[in-house]
Scaffold this motif. Structure first.
Motif, PDB file in Angstrom:
ATOM      1  N   ALA A 377       7.896  53.467  36.813  1.00 36.33           N
ATOM      2  CA  ALA A 377       8.069  52.917  38.155  1.00 36.33           C
ATOM      3  C   ALA A 377       7.092  53.561  39.141  1.00 36.33           C
ATOM      4  O   ALA A 377       6.501  52.878  39.985  1.00 36.33           O
ATOM      5  N   TYR A 382       6.029  52.689  42.971  1.00 36.86           N
ATOM      6  CA  TYR A 382       7.168  53.243  43.702  1.00 36.86           C
ATOM      7  C   TYR A 382       6.856  54.667  44.168  1.00 36.86           C
ATOM      8  O   TYR A 382       6.074  55.380  43.537  1.00 36.86           O
ATOM      9  N   ASP A 386      11.060  55.631  48.553  1.00 38.36           N
ATOM     10  CA  ASP A 386      11.302  54.192  48.628  1.00 38.36           C
ATOM     11  C   ASP A 386      12.798  53.889  48.513  1.00 38.36           C
ATOM     12  O   ASP A 386      13.553  54.591  47.838  1.00 38.36           O
ATOM     13  N   VAL A 388      16.033  51.841  47.360  1.00 38.61           N
ATOM     14  CA  VAL A 388      16.556  51.032  46.271  1.00 38.61           C
ATOM     15  C   VAL A 388      18.047  50.823  46.542  1.00 38.61           C
ATOM     16  O   VAL A 388      18.605  51.425  47.453  1.00 38.61           O
ATOM     17  N   VAL A 413      14.745  56.486  45.969  1.00 33.28           N
ATOM     18  CA  VAL A 413      14.472  56.697  44.547  1.00 33.28           C
ATOM     19  C   VAL A 413      14.839  58.127  44.144  1.00 33.28           C
ATOM     20  O   VAL A 413      15.407  58.364  43.068  1.00 33.28           O
ATOM     21  N   LEU A 428      14.909  49.238  37.832  1.00 38.16           N
ATOM     22  CA  LEU A 428      13.509  49.672  37.756  1.00 38.16           C
ATOM     23  C   LEU A 428      12.900  49.288  36.412  1.00 38.16           C
ATOM     24  O   LEU A 428      11.756  48.810  36.350  1.00 38.16           O
ATOM     25  N   ALA A 675      11.125  42.842  43.238  1.00 35.20           N
ATOM     26  CA  ALA A 675      11.247  44.264  43.567  1.00 35.20           C
ATOM     27  C   ALA A 675      11.981  44.490  44.867  1.00 35.20           C
ATOM     28  O   ALA A 675      12.706  45.472  45.025  1.00 35.20           O
ATOM     29  N   ASN A 689      15.363  46.607  48.678  1.00 29.84           N
ATOM     30  CA  ASN A 689      14.254  47.436  48.223  1.00 29.84           C
ATOM     31  C   ASN A 689      13.075  47.205  49.160  1.00 29.84           C
ATOM     32  O   ASN A 689      13.095  46.352  50.029  1.00 29.84           O
ATOM     33  N   VAL A 692       6.779  47.136  46.350  1.00 26.99           N
ATOM     34  CA  VAL A 692       6.294  48.096  45.383  1.00 26.99           C
ATOM     35  C   VAL A 692       4.965  48.655  45.870  1.00 26.99           C
ATOM     36  O   VAL A 692       4.027  47.929  46.159  1.00 26.99           O
TER      37      VAL A 692
END
Length: 714
Positions: A377, A382, A386, A388, A413, A428, A675, A689, A692
């Protein structure tokens, strides 16, 4: 007249061909006989010459049995000495008849009748060689085994087998059957450094071979086929099973009666109590196997200088024995930054089981496998910060759950990794591709088969502890490959170097920013996450792993240049109550590492993300600068007054493809939609999210496709 006509009429019907066919068969037979006689003559000459060159009986008795090998730790201290165990030479009349009968029954039942080579056994060997039917054993006679042990090596080549056969026939020509049997029983290897029946009897039963009973003789005879596998000190059940086979063969050959064979209970044979052996034997066994690959054939005494640190090995042994749950096994591998094995523990007790779980066992790694998921990832774009979403997901009909059964919602993350969120790992893995995760694992040295189904992200593919430790060591080395090794050099007794380790040329497995990002995540997992029990008072980066029903517990991590992996579980893969990666394995890791790094300076981890230019997210001032420095043109190429802009340029976040000097997007639109959990034009507050590779910056709504891109002022 009629009679003559009948004779003439019958003549044409006769076949004139048989005579030429018979001549060819006759020639073939004659030449075949001549060639066979010449071959026999040549064989006879070879056997006669070999018999003349073979030393006499008394000389053969004096030849050394076995090779002496001294294995040393990195500081020169002795770890193990391998060589002949103490034992006396027994004359043929001193060796019990049951010992002779047991050996002949299991190794060479036609010993008394053949001439050194068993024609029936030879035909069987040819059949095996030509058909590959391994169900039929191709064994050597006792004479051949003696020739190999005394004069040859163990290489499996046709040339060696031919020499072995000639020497066996030469031995038969020079010595009697009783002399051959005496030489064999006093020189054959029975394992544990025991050469000869007397050494074996003293090692396993604490008495001379003169006093062997039938059950003990059966155990010793069964060892020749595979001394390490059937050794009663290594695996009692295997030794008993093999000895029972020997007893049945003795019964078939008439060496013992059926009633006597059935009455013997080999499991009741009293074995000599084995003196405690330190767990370095797991390491030395591994090293000695490696020597077979790198050393030339030699019978010279050897000294093997290894990478093992004796103090660290003692600390590792104590850590595993003190923390392994009751009824469970434990294993540990510790690597220096260059791949040198500093400590290796293959189980809680080498005497009870010499099975090396650090090298041989394959078990599911659980969440420790997420190392590869998150590296894939990070490589895909990523960042640790970031956003999620930890929420229920279903991928191809598979719905992973978190270990606690709860979901945290929007998190970053770093937090998802620290608390080992299964749902995030699944998302992911699905986004970057399960094949990409498998490829990452292969890149970092995983050698076992890897599945690419969705559940693979949770560590369902079985791995070896040494392979997983190697992968974490590569992360510690900032993404450079690491090759584990245990031998520094091998010399003869007089100092001549036969082997010298050469450092492998490292390869960059992932970019620096990926290694820095995963180290950031690993450090957080120890500081505040599931690996808190692995803290040792200095920076530690690592990851826990627990499989379903608590069958396996893992902790792998590194600090101050030392990488250590710990596994715990049962050999029969049954559940171990309370076993989790963050409990016993993490505690064992901490117990060992406190001593392992005590004399090393404290090292801070390199976790600063230095992204390549194409991954950098420009800030607002950098992007726009002074408005007067920019000019715009319409579709006809005419300048547009900046102060009267009323179109999409008023949006402070223009689309990336319309920003000056920025690279193309890191992923296509479908990937970005997936993503981010929604349409690409959604506002940040509606997303689960982020884009990316775009950090935490909110993306802009798209502008009109016909609008020209701003360009910097000349």
């Amino acid at each position: 007249m009629a009679r003559r006509d009948v004779r003439r009429a019958s003549t044409p019907s006769e076949d004139p061909q048989p005579r030429p066919k018979r001549r060819w068969f006759r020639r073939l037979f004659i030449w075949g006989t001549v060639i066979a006689l010449l071959a026999i003559a040549a064989l006879g000459i070879a056997v006669a010459m070999a018999a003349r060159s073979i030393p006499g009986f008394d000389e053969l008795k004096e030849t050394a049995a076995g090779q002496t090998i001294v294995v040393r730790a990195r500081d020169g201290s002795e770890l193990l000495t391998m060589g002949p165990s103490p034992g006396n030479w027994l004359r043929s009349d001193e060796i019990p008849q049951v010992m002779k009968d047991a050996m002949i029954s299991v190794e060479d039942r036609r010993f008394r009748s053949h001439f050194g080579v068993d024609p029936i056994g030879l035909a069987r060997a040819v059949w095996v060689a030509t058909t590959g039917d391994r169900r039929i054993a191709a064994t050597s006679t006792i004479s051949q085994q003696l020739a190999r042990n005394v004069f040859l090596n163990n290489s499996r080549t046709f040339g060696r087998k031919a020499r072995e056969a000639i020497l066996a026939m030469a031995l038969e020509a020079k010595f009697s059957k009783e002399q051959i049997l005496e030489l064999y029983l006093n020189k054959v290897y029975f394992g544990g450094g025991a050469y000869g029946v007397d050494a074996a009897s003293r090692k396993f039963f604490s008495h001379s071979a003169r006093d062997l009973n039938v059950g003990e003789a059966a155990i010793i005879a069964g060892l020749v086929k595979a001394p390490s596998r059937y050794s009663p000190t290594a695996d009692v059940q295997a030794a008993v099973k093999r000895a029972n086979i020997v007893l049945q063969l003795m019964k078939q050959e008439g060496a013992i009666g059926a009633a006597e064979a059935d009455a013997i209970d080999v499991s009741t044979v009293k074995l000599k109590p084995e003196a405690g052996q330190n767990s370095a034997r797991y390491f030395t066994d591994w090293v000695l196997e490696y020597l077979d690959l790198v050393l030339p054939d030699t019978q010279e005494p050897l000294e093997v200088w290894t990478t093992l640190d004796a103090g660290m090995q003692r600390a590792a042994t104590s850590a595993i024995q003190a923390n392994a749950p009751k009824g469970a096994q434990g294993a540990l591998v510790s690597l220096d930054r260059d791949g040198a094995v500093l400590a290796m523990v293959g189980g809680t007790d080498y005497v009870s089981s010499n099975y090396n779980r650090a090298i041989q066992a394959v078990r599911q790694p659980g969440s420790a496998w997420k190392l590869f998921v998150y590296m894939a990832a990070l490589e895909a774009g990523y960042l640790p910060d970031d956003r999620v979403v930890d929420e229920p997901v279903t991928i191809n009909g598979w719905s992973p759950r978190n270990s606690g059964g709860t979901y945290a919602g929007p998190i970053d993350v770093r937090t998802a990794f620290a608390y080992s969120k299964n749902t995030v790992a699944a998302q992911l893995g699905n986004e970057v591709g399960f094949g990409s995760v498998a490829s990452m694992a292969r890149r970092f040295g995983i050698t076992t088969p890897i599945a690419t189904n969705p559940s693979m992200v949770l560590g369902t593919s079985e791995v070896r502890l040494i392979d997983m430790t190697r992968a974490f060591a590569a992360v510690s080395a900032r993404g450079m490959s690491v090759e584990p090794y245990g031998v520094m050099k091998v010399t003869t007794a007089n100092g001549r170097v036969l082997y010298q380790h050469e450092a492998a040329k490292g390869q960059q497995l992932v970019p620096d920013y990926v290694a820095a990002g995963i180290t950031d995540l690993l450090q957080t997992a120890v500081n505040v996450g599931t690996g808190k029990a692995a803290q040792i008072g200095r920076p530690v980066a690592g990851k826990t792993g627990t499989t379903s029903s608590n069958k396996d517990g893992w902790f792998l991590g590194f600090s101050s240049g030392i990488t250590t992996g710990v596994w715990m579980g049962r050999d029969d893969a049954r559940a171990v109550p309370g076993l989790q990666g963050g409990t016993a394995p993490a505690r064992a890791f901490a117990t060992y590492m406190r001593q392992a790094v005590a004399k090393r300076p404290v090292e801070q981890f390199a976790t600063d993300l230095k992204l390549p230019e194409w991954k950098l997210e420009p800030d607002e001032e950098y992007l726009y600068g002074d408005p007067s420095e920019y000019y715009y043109v319409d579709e006809d190429g005419n300048l547009v007054d900046q102060n009267r802009r009323t179109d999409w340029r008023d949006d402070p976040y223009p689309p990336p493809e319309q920003q000056p000097g920025t690279p193309p997007p890191a992923a296509n639109q479908d990937f970005l939609d997936q993503a981010t959990g929604g349409a690409a034009n959604a506002r940040p507050e509606s997303r689960g999210n982020v884009n990316v590779g775009r950090g935490s910056r909110p993306p802009a709504p798209p502008g009109p496709p016909e609008a020209p891109a701003p360009a910097p002022s000349p």
